[in-house]
Enzyme design. Structure first.
Site, PDB file in Angstrom:
ATOM      1  N   ASP A   1     -10.663  -5.991   1.617  1.00  0.00           N
ATOM      2  CA  ASP A   1      -9.381  -6.604   1.234  1.00  0.00           C
ATOM      3  C   ASP A   1      -9.447  -8.122   1.295  1.00  0.00           C
ATOM      4  OD1 ASP A   1      -7.863  -4.370   0.681  1.00  0.00           O
ATOM      5  OD2 ASP A   1      -7.302  -4.060   2.782  1.00  0.00           O
TER       6      ASP A   1
ATOM      7  N   ASP B   1      -6.238  -4.625   5.566  1.00  0.00           N
ATOM      8  CA  ASP B   1      -6.909  -4.513   6.855  1.00  0.00           C
ATOM      9  C   ASP B   1      -8.435  -4.457   6.736  1.00  0.00           C
ATOM     10  OD1 ASP B   1      -6.998  -2.064   5.698  1.00  0.00           O
ATOM     11  OD2 ASP B   1      -6.038  -0.968   7.341  1.00  0.00           O
TER      12      ASP B   1
ATOM     13  N   ASP C   1       0.846  -1.186   0.000  1.00  0.00           N
ATOM     14  CA  ASP C   1       0.000   0.000   0.000  1.00  0.00           C
ATOM     15  C   ASP C   1       0.879   1.232   0.000  1.00  0.00           C
ATOM     16  OD1 ASP C   1      -2.558  -0.983  -0.117  1.00  0.00           O
ATOM     17  OD2 ASP C   1      -2.563  -1.503   2.016  1.00  0.00           O
TER      18      ASP C   1
ATOM     19  N   THR D   1     -17.762  24.150   1.415  1.00  0.00           N
ATOM     20  CA  THR D   1     -16.918  25.142   0.719  1.00  0.00           C
ATOM     21  C   THR D   1     -15.737  24.488   0.036  1.00  0.00           C
ATOM     22  OG1 THR D   1     -15.607  25.513   2.696  1.00  0.00           O
ATOM     23  CG2 THR D   1     -17.531  26.914   2.396  1.00  0.00           C
TER      24      THR D   1
ATOM     25  N   ASP E   1      -4.672  26.082  10.580  1.00  0.00           N
ATOM     26  CA  ASP E   1      -5.041  24.808   9.951  1.00  0.00           C
ATOM     27  C   ASP E   1      -4.226  23.695  10.596  1.00  0.00           C
ATOM     28  OD1 ASP E   1      -5.588  22.704   8.376  1.00  0.00           O
ATOM     29  OD2 ASP E   1      -5.100  23.670   6.474  1.00  0.00           O
TER      30      ASP E   1
ATOM     31  N   LYS F   1      -7.458  28.870   0.362  1.00  0.00           N
ATOM     32  CA  LYS F   1      -6.688  27.902  -0.431  1.00  0.00           C
ATOM     33  C   LYS F   1      -7.577  26.688  -0.670  1.00  0.00           C
ATOM     34  CE  LYS F   1      -4.130  25.474   3.280  1.00  0.00           C
ATOM     35  NZ  LYS F   1      -4.899  25.630   4.486  1.00  0.00           N
TER      36      LYS F   1
ATOM     37  N   PHE G   1     -11.890  24.138   6.820  1.00  0.00           N
ATOM     38  CA  PHE G   1     -12.311  23.373   5.655  1.00  0.00           C
ATOM     39  C   PHE G   1     -13.666  22.724   5.948  1.00  0.00           C
ATOM     40  CE2 PHE G   1     -12.594  19.512   3.151  1.00  0.00           C
ATOM     41  CZ  PHE G   1     -12.122  19.916   1.903  1.00  0.00           C
TER      42      PHE G   1
END
Lengths: 691, 599
Positions: free
Chosen positions: A531, A527, A316, A390, A353, A404, A386
């Site tokens: 899978d 996991d 992975d 939006t 952030d 951003k 965030f």
């Protein structure tokens, strides 16, 4: 679980004493017959002991009773040393099993009459819980058995199983819905449906594995056993036919004595591949044990061996090849904007952030432009986090609206506000995306300032590790949900051989099938429940302990640390196991040459004196020669116990190089080493007054 | 002289190699190795060779009742081999026992005694060609031509069939079948052995090897002699017969059973140095070419070179040793008669000449001896009994290595592949992979069969020799006392137990024990190596092929060649060193002064 170093156990007198005791109980012929080589030696030892007793009781014979007794002692020592090696290997596992068993203390489980928290509680001993029962576990309780969470969220201390002290969250639904017996709830409560009957739980399986109690021989061990049994048979014929040969020689030469049974038995024990035959179980147990110490629980020894054969690793991307998160790598300003200006705006937008990406932007701004972190609140700014609606984040500060976000989101917002996205910024975004990174556009009101390049950061040293794997003939395949462009760029940087982008469980399964069709053996980690099909299809399937019950059922190993990089270690342990077996087999067979030089002149010198010329070691007497060879043969087993437990040195090298090195060390070494050793033992025996 | 001896040896070996390289494409074309896609048993890619062969083969098989060639499983193939050997045994036994009732017996030779007949039938069916009889005085031309010569072809052909099955094991993937025995047998006999034998037979005949329907000619004596009865005959009957045709396949098929009792030292079997060269070439040619063809069949010529190199590594040192031993003067002779001149000069070949033909000399006699024992040929042009102790040791040990150094046609290489599987198993573990060879994983069942192939010959040899040792009357069959006598016993069972067929000499092996014991040894050893090899082919063919990578053990490198050679030596040495110590080694280490020498 303690991470014992092998040296620790080898120096532990308690373990050694217990192993010595078990070496005796293991003499039971019903158990010995599992190892054909050592079984024949035990039979030989018993016969020669009877012969010694008969001679001491006055039966006639040509050999000195003391000599017969000494040979018998040598044979018994060989068998006992082999049993000791096995007991040592088991002893280490037993220490771990005891520790595990202590966690399985009988507790009273709160069995629920119905699968919800408020149902009536019926206290039931944990050993009486059956699969399908529902129980309530509350803070402070020991989890009484393996199960699946059907209600509640709780933090669980799994250190008893994983050795990891940080608590983990277990909750109903999703990929973190399993609890393991023996772990402890730290907070809150869970309603759990038991999934394993008594004696079949994860902990039970683990104890069984490390104890080696119900160890099945692996296919490779069986094949090696056939080789060793075949050689034992031919050496039995070689030594048995020497009696008539020597009778004929005595008749025709008119002097000397036909070979006695003790000399024949001595020759047989020296020729039979006792070194590898005696150490074979210990090597197998130690291999599983090394897996356990790497915090990997294999469901069978067969899986450990298969790990050595794997030649395709499906890895992975996230967590194995790259660090978990993307990081800001560059500021790419639009025209008319300085890079510093962009950096400043980006920093402001990210100060509050707390996501790793946001923090990496602040760090980059500080590194590149010396912009110090400021307190958003003291600036009087408002942080806009965030949201799914939006899909941007940023700050409102002094009337500025710095945002951003992804290109299309920003573009829409800018267009809606009457501005436009400069073509140049679009071009920058394309370039960034093409290089496999993610562009993040920064905008101040309607003014597009530029682009932050967010990159996946490939783990340090991983490229070198893949290069080593490639040299060993192992292909690495990166599995990622990224788009093909991003995936290709990361694949190139990490140096994997292939990648599967936009991976779905079906695509994974198809890929594994395709590789297997081409004759590869595939290993993967997984996991999630989705899978499970791929895990079931893979040759070596490592389920993360944090994963779902379905994943654990489908896999043939469970990684208690839930560390996807562990696959590389698993392969190494598998290879080391096979290499140890091969090397000690080579050593054992190469040893035989020297023993002929010791025993043949000693045995036949009385019939044909000229054959004493073959005694290149110039040994003291026929008696000491035979006894020295037998003693060496027994002692070498003890000498190699640490090697059997630790495994031969493993380095990731191409097969041709490994063969050359191991052949030189174990083949040539096995050929030459016994000569000085037998000579030394012979001198020792002569010094002790053996005639 | 040494220079010319080495030049001679080198030239013969060079000629052999050239011949082997020349016939490799031919041999490779005889078998089709891929999966049988259409079930017809006919080649998918038909060259002119395959097409014409098919055209000859089809009517023959149809005449035998085989209308549709069906692919066989390993079990069916094994049963076919057993039936075929049984039928060959029965037919040969019938010919030998009913000799007086059958045509083409001009000398009215009687029925071959039961013991000898059983021994001979076992011997020729198993490609051993141990001869408990004197050919010209026991067998009619019919028995020789229709009995022995036919078996010479068929036993060699079945050896190549076994090799073909083994190769198909590597080439095919997931296939339940491994070819058709009848198809393989006819193709290899008609397509390779017969044309080659005709060619070699013509070359031999051109040099004076006789080929006639007559059984003898009366020639006037050049010197007057008296018979035991005191008569003075004027003519002597010289036996002739269909010799060249039998000698050609005797050498090519690594059979070794001569027309005459004196085998390859008889002037009508091997008249000139040129025929001697030709016979050495013929012995080694197919086994060597088999290695090269193996590489072509499995699609990696390097694998073939590696197998050939393994054989060469095991062969050449012994060539050097035996030529050294035999071209050196006999120390016992020198000690007994100091005046004797054993040096090489323009007048004479020096060295140990006892039991050797002067027209060949010690060097090419030694080369013939090592070639005939390394291959399972067993024809001789000198008496191995008379070789120096260590020279005799070399011949015996080449046999005891299990006839895998060139070995029997087909079976030799197949045996070496079995050794390779065992070596790969241990070496593969050493590089940390479950072992595989040519993409096929070696697992317990292949290991079991491989071990049978490796261990049956030494066990048969040792047990047989031990039986002779405990029966004083049978041990007395050896004509020499001391270690040399033991060598004679050991050699006989080594020869039978490894299907070589050469005799050390000095052994009167006509008693029930020896004839039946050796027959049992020959049959056990042949069948218990061939059948497990077929089983390995079947097991491997059913497997999928593992992909190759840098983690795969390379099996074409010099190191691997040495590893396999080491495995052969180790098993050979560990099985036979104590026995050899009581025979040739004790003899060689005996001081010349002791009791007037070993012979």
């Amino acid at each position: 679980m303690t991470h014992n170093e092998p040296a620790g156990i080898l120096a532990d007198p308690g373990v050694i004493l217990r192993a010595a005791g078990q070496a005796l109980t293991k003499l039971d012929p019903r158990r010995m017959i599992r190892s054909p080589v050592m079984f024949t030696i035990e039979v030989g030892a018993a016969l020669i002991t009877l012969l010694a007793v008969a001679r001491l009781a006055g039966q006639p014979g040509t050999e000195h009773p003391a000599f017969i007794a000494a040979v018998a002692a040598g044979l018994w020592a060989t068998v006992l040393f082999a049993n000791f090696a096995e007991a040592m290997a088991e002893g280490r596992g037993r220490a771990q099993a005891d520790a595990l068993r202590r966690t399985r203390s009988d507790t009273l489980a709160k069995r629920l009459a119905a699968p919800h928290r408020d149902a009536a509680i019926d206290p039931t001993p944990s050993t009486k819980l059956r699969a399908g029962d529902h129980i309530l576990i509350e803070a402070g309780d020991i989890v009484p058995g393996d199960g699946e969470v059907i209600d509640g969220v709780a933090s669980v201390d799994e250190s008893a199983i994983t050795g990891e002290s940080a608590p983990v969250i277990r909750e109903s639904g999703g990929d973190r819905n399993t609890v393991t017996g023996g772990t402890r709830l730290l907070s809150d409560w869970l309603v759990v449906r038991i999934t394993a009957n008594p004696g079949e739980s994860f902990l039970d399986r683990m104890i069984t594995m490390v104890e080696g109690a119900k160890r099945q021989k692996t296919p490779n061990e069986i094949a090696l056993d056939i080789l060793l049994a075949g050689l034992t048979l031919v050496f039995l014929v070689v030594t048995a036919t020497l009696l008539p040969f020597s009778m004929h020689a005595v008749a025709t030469a008119g002097r000397g004595e036909p070979l006695g049974l003790a000399v024949l038995a001595a020759l047989f024990v020296c020729l039979a591949p006792t070194t590898i035959g005696g150490l074979l179980p210990a090597i197998g147990i130690a291999g599983i044990d090394r897996m356990v110490r790497a915090n990997v629980l294999a469901t069978s020894g067969r899986a450990v061996e298969a790990a050595g054969d794997v030649d395709v690793l499906l890895l992975d991307k996230t967590g194995t090849i790259t660090l978990g998160n993307r990081q800001a790598a560059r500021f790419l300003p639009a025209s008319g904007v300085t890079e510093r200006e962009l950096a400043e705006a980006a920093q402001l937008a990210s100060l509050a952030d707390e996501t790793p990406e946001g923090r990496s932007i602040v760090i980059l701004a500080k590194e590149r432009h010396g912009l110090r972190g400021r307190d958003v609140e003291s600036l009087g700014a408002t942080f806009i986090p965030f949201t799914a609606q939006t899909r941007t984040s940023g700050v409102d500060l002094d009337g500025r609206q710095i945002r951003k976000g992804a290109r299309d989101t920003i573009q829409k917002a800018v267009t809606a506000a009457g501005g436009s996205m400069p073509a140049e910024v679009n071009r920058i975004c394309d370039d960034v995306a093409r290089a496999g990174a993610t562009p993040l556009v920064v905008v101040d009101g309607t003014r597009v300032l530029g682009v932050i390049e967010l990159k996946d950061v490939v783990k340090g040293g991983i490229a070198e590790r893949f290069k080593e794997l490639r040299a060993m003939g192992i292909r690495t395949v990166m599995i990622t949900g990224d788009n093909p462009l991003t995936a290709a760029a990361i694949a190139a940087e990490a140096g994997v051989d292939d990648f599967l982008a936009e991976a779905t469980p079906e695509a994974k399964l198809a890929m594994i099938r395709r590789y297997q069709q081409e004759g590869h053996l595939v290993a993967m980690t997984g996991d999630g429940t989705n899978d499970a099909p791929a895990l079931a299809q893979a040759d070596v399937a490592v389920a993360m302990n944090s994963g779902t019950q379905a994943a654990k059922e489908a896999g043939n190993m469970v990684d208690l640390d839930s560390n996807p990089t562990k696959l590389l270690e698993i392969v190494a342990v598998g290879k080391q196991l096979l290499m140890t077996r091969g090397s000690l087999t080579t050593f054992s067979l190469a040893n035989d040459v020297s023993k002929y030089f010791a025993i043949v002149p000693a045995a036949f010198g009385g019939i044909y004196p000229q054959l004493r010329a073959l005694d290149v070691m110039r040994l003291h007497s026929p008696t000491t020669a035979v006894l020295a060879a037998v003693a060496f043969n027994a002692l070498v087993i003890v000498g190699l116990v640490p090697m059997a437990l630790k495994g031969v040195r493993y380095r990731p090298l191409p097969a041709a190089v490994l063969l050359r090195q191991n052949l030189l060390v174990w083949g040539l070494g096995g050929l030459l080493l016994p000569f000085p050793c037998i000579k030394l033992l012979d001198m020792l025996l002569a010094t002790c007054g053996v005639p | 002289m040494m220079i010319s001896a080495w030049t001679e040896v080198a030239a013969i070996l060079m000629a052999t190699t050239l011949a082997a390289i020349t016939i490799t494409p031919w041999l490779a074309a005889v078998f089709r190795m891929g999966a049988d896609s259409d079930g017809s048993g006919e080649p998918e890619t038909d060259g002119w060779f395959s097409r014409s062969l098919g055209a000859i083969q089809r009517p023959l098989l149809r005449a035998a009742g085989v209308w549709h060639i069906r692919e066989m499983t390993a079990t069916e193939y094994g049963i076919a081999i057993l039936l075929f050997h049984g039928a060959g045994f029965g037919l040969l036994l019938f010919l030998l026992r009913c000799q007086p009732l059958l045509p083409w017996n001009p000398d009215r030779l009687p029925s071959v005694p039961w013991l000898i007949a059983l021994n001979t039938a076992a011997s020729f069916v198993t490609n051993t060609n141990w001869q408990a009889y004197g050919g010209e005085t026991t067998l009619s031309p019919l028995s020789q031509a229709l009995g022995l010569t036919v078996q010479n072809f068929l036993s060699a052909a079945s050896g190549l069939c076994v090799l073909a099955v083994l190769v198909r094991g590597f080439v095919r993937r997931g296939s339940p079948t491994i070819g058709s025995f009848w198809h393989d047998l006819v193709r290899v006999t008609l397509g390779l052995l017969l044309p080659l034998a005709i060619l070699v037979g013509l070359l031999l005949a051109s040099q004076g090897v006789v080929q006639s329907f007559d059984t003898g000619v009366d020639v006037p004596l050049v010197e007057e002699t008296l018979t035991a009865a005191g008569e003075a005959p004027s003519t002597r009957r010289v036996v002739i017969g269909p010799v060249a045709s039998q000698v050609a396949i005797k050498q090519l098929g690594t059979n070794g059973g001569g027309y005459f009792n004196a085998n390859g030292s008889h002037p009508f079997e091997n008249p000139t140095p040129l025929t001697n060269l030709l016979e050495i070439v013929a012995m080694l040619m197919i086994p060597m070419a088999s290695c090269l063809a193996f590489g072509r069949w499995v699609g990696d010529r390097r694998q073939g070179y590696a197998l050939l190199a393994t054989m060469a590594v095991l062969f050449l040192p012994f060539v050097v040793l035996i030529v050294r031993f035999e071209t050196s003067p006999n120390p016992w002779l020198a000690a007994a008669v100091p005046s004797i001149d054993q040096a090489t000069s323009s007048e004479q070949d020096g060295g140990s000449l006892e039991g050797k033909e002067v027209r060949f000399g010690p060097a090419s006699s030694a080369l013939f001896a090592v070639a005939t024992t390394a291959t399972s040929c067993g024809g001789v042009n000198a008496m191995h009994d008379s070789f120096s102790p260590l020279g005799g040791l070399v011949t015996m040990w080449m046999i005891q290595l299990g006839e895998v150094v060139f070995g029997g046609v087909g079976t030799g290489l197949a045996g070496l592949v079995a050794y390779t599987l065992v070596a790969v198993f241990v070496a593969g573990l050493m590089v940390g992979r479950s072992p595989e060879y040519l993409g096929k994983k070696i697992e317990s069942r292949e290991m079991k069969m491989g071990m049978i192939v490796l261990l049956v010959p030494p066990i048969v040899t040792l047990v047989g020799t031990a039986a002779a040792c405990v029966l004083p009357a049978e041990a007395a069959a050896a004509s020499n006392p001391g270690p040399h006598g033991f060598s004679e016993l050991l050699y006989a069972f080594s020869s039978a137990g490894n299907n070589n067929g050469s005799a050390f000499g000095g052994l009167s092996a006509t008693s029930a024990f020896w004839t039946l014991g050796l027959a049992a040894a020959m049959l056990t050893s042949r069948l218990l190596t061939m059948l497990p090899l077929v089983a390995i082919g079947g097991l491997l063919a059913a497997k999928r092929t593992v992909a190759e990578s840098p983690g795969t053990l390379p099996t074409h490198t010099p190191l691997f060649v040495l590893l396999v050679a080491g495995a052969v030596i180790l098993v050979g040495a560990l099985s036979f060193v104590p026995a050899l110590a009581l025979g040739p080694i004790a003899e060689a280490l005996q001081p010349p002064a002791a009791g007037g020498g070993p012979r």
